[in-house]
Design an enzyme around this catalytic site. Structure first.
Site, PDB file in Angstrom:
ATOM      1  N   GLY A  46      13.863  -8.483   5.585  1.00 33.54           N
ATOM      2  CA  GLY A  46      15.091  -8.152   4.876  1.00 33.54           C
ATOM      3  C   GLY A  46      15.840  -7.031   5.575  1.00 33.54           C
ATOM      4  O   GLY A  46      15.281  -5.969   5.830  1.00 33.54           O
ATOM      5  N   ASN A  69       4.627  -4.831  -4.840  1.00 36.24           N
ATOM      6  CA  ASN A  69       5.197  -4.026  -3.765  1.00 36.24           C
ATOM      7  C   ASN A  69       6.514  -3.401  -4.191  1.00 36.24           C
ATOM      8  O   ASN A  69       7.286  -3.990  -4.947  1.00 36.24           O
ATOM      9  CB  ASN A  69       5.379  -4.864  -2.495  1.00 36.24           C
ATOM     10  N   ASN A 126      19.813 -12.105  -0.036  1.00 34.61           N
ATOM     11  CA  ASN A 126      18.918 -11.657  -1.103  1.00 34.61           C
ATOM     12  C   ASN A 126      19.742 -10.941  -2.163  1.00 34.61           C
ATOM     13  O   ASN A 126      20.222  -9.828  -1.934  1.00 34.61           O
ATOM     14  CB  ASN A 126      17.860 -10.722  -0.507  1.00 34.61           C
ATOM     15  N   CYS A 129      18.667  -7.278  -5.110  1.00 28.08           N
ATOM     16  CA  CYS A 129      18.683  -5.832  -4.851  1.00 28.08           C
ATOM     17  C   CYS A 129      19.624  -5.129  -5.822  1.00 28.08           C
ATOM     18  O   CYS A 129      20.608  -5.701  -6.270  1.00 28.08           O
ATOM     19  CB  CYS A 129      19.126  -5.574  -3.421  1.00 28.08           C
ATOM     20  N   ASN A 191      12.176 -15.043  -5.890  1.00 31.66           N
ATOM     21  CA  ASN A 191      11.781 -13.733  -5.404  1.00 31.66           C
ATOM     22  C   ASN A 191      10.695 -13.199  -6.346  1.00 31.66           C
ATOM     23  O   ASN A 191      10.235 -13.908  -7.240  1.00 31.66           O
ATOM     24  CB  ASN A 191      12.997 -12.804  -5.359  1.00 31.66           C
ATOM     25  N   GLY A 242       6.965 -18.644  -3.714  1.00 28.14           N
ATOM     26  CA  GLY A 242       6.357 -17.890  -4.794  1.00 28.14           C
ATOM     27  C   GLY A 242       4.923 -18.322  -5.002  1.00 28.14           C
ATOM     28  O   GLY A 242       4.664 -19.311  -5.688  1.00 28.14           O
ATOM     29  N   GLY A 243       3.991 -17.654  -4.350  1.00 33.44           N
ATOM     30  CA  GLY A 243       2.573 -17.923  -4.568  1.00 33.44           C
ATOM     31  C   GLY A 243       2.003 -19.104  -3.818  1.00 33.44           C
ATOM     32  O   GLY A 243       0.862 -19.499  -4.070  1.00 33.44           O
ATOM     33  N   THR A 265       3.003 -13.933   0.803  1.00 32.18           N
ATOM     34  CA  THR A 265       1.856 -13.061   0.542  1.00 32.18           C
ATOM     35  C   THR A 265       0.541 -13.640   1.049  1.00 32.18           C
ATOM     36  O   THR A 265      -0.334 -12.895   1.513  1.00 32.18           O
ATOM     37  CB  THR A 265       1.767 -12.773  -0.963  1.00 32.18           C
TER      38      THR A 265
END
Length: 304
Positions: A46, A69, A126, A129, A191, A242-243, A265
């Site tokens: 990012g 995080n 993104n 934020c 996200n 996501g996962g 991740t």
């Protein structure tokens, strides 16, 4: 052999596996494990208009089946991306996606404009934020602010535009439709989910920022549900994340309607995860005599 190729907003991907922003650096951190040309694409770290130091530590905390995080978008700024990193990675043999973020509409717009250069194939905006001018509310949680930031970025973005959605909303479909109406060429979701851990001895939050983004296998069912809801409600491609940790997770995402997936991740536990997913997906398709991804994308057969 199965055809794993997909096309998103006119961009050709050799396979649907993309490394997620925030987990793959600028494409150089994993080259000791495999050539990045094996990937369908990579979404870079990012990046903001100006360099950011990020949040003070502690910035990462483990949780059951995931991590929290609050790194705070530590990055060297868009000029460093274009001038220092891009020359080394633009001929890497995979789709290069610049992930751009900002605290104001103007900062997002200006960073995207600078990032639209040769060697960058797509922009991933993104919108999760904080919007400093709107009291710290993330762009991606209100339809009006989504339309505003995506619309302004669309004016200057000369690359296909992916908009990355936040799951921390009441109605993900309404947010997705707002992004599409403002000019998004594709969507990526989800996200991180907002989470928290507390140290029972100090009685303080584990993270210095108090809260952080939850990622990892724990969020996969939520991501899958949201991808399924969005994919059947809009007319532009959806990238699911996501996962995702296995090729079976990837198949689920594709069946739910995603045309590609991102892996994040899981790479911290096993750097080989993305290429293992490519290999596993190809083997499964061959074993089931599936010749093209188009045969499974969005083909979930729901009850009722």
């Amino acid at each position: 052999m199965a055809d794993l190729s997909v096309k998103i907003a006119g961009v050709e991907f050799k396979n649907p596996v993309i490394t997620a922003s925030g987990c793959f650096g600028f494409g150089e951190d994993y080259t000791d494990f495999y050539p990045v040309s094996r990937l369908g694409g990579m979404s870079l770290k990012g990046t903001t208009l100006d360099p950011r130091a990020g949040n003070p530590p502690v910035r990462i905390a483990e949780t059951p089946s995931g991590i929290l995080n609050s790194v705070g978008l530590q990055n060297p700024g868009v000029d460093a991306l274009v001038n220092d990193y891009l020359p080394r990675i633009k001929n890497s043999g995979t789709v290069v996606i610049a992930n751009i973020a900002g605290s104001t509409v103007e900062a997002c717009r200006d960073a995207v404009e600078k990032a639209c250069v040769d060697g960058i194939d797509m922009i991933e905006l993104n919108i999760s934020c904080p919007n400093v001018k709107e009291g710290g509310i993330a762009f991606g949680v209100r339809e009006e602010s989504v339309r505003q930031v995506v619309g302004e970025v669309r004016k200057v973005c000369t690359k296909p535009l992916i908009v990355k959605l936040s799951p921390n909303v009441t109605d993900i479909v309404a947010i997705a439709k707002a992004a599409q109406s403002a000019g998004a060429d594709a969507l990526s979701l989800i996200n991180t989910l907002l989470g928290m851990r507390i140290d029972i001895n100090s009685r303080r939050p584990v993270l210095h920022n108090n809260v952080g983004g939850l990622s990892g296998p724990a969020v996969f069912p939520v991501a899958l549900r949201m991808v399924w809801q969005v994919a059947k409600a809009i007319d532009i491609p959806v990238i699911g994340l996501g996962g995702i940790a296995t090729w079976k997770n990837a198949v689920e995402m594709l069946l739910a309607g995603a045309c590609a997936i991102q892996v994040g991740t899981a790479m911290f536990a096993d750097p080989m995860t993305p290429v293992n997913i490519v290999d596993g997906l190809e083997k499964w398709m061959d074993e089931n005599k599936i010749t093209s991804l188009q045969e499974i994308i969005g083909k979930v057969e729901v009850w009722g």
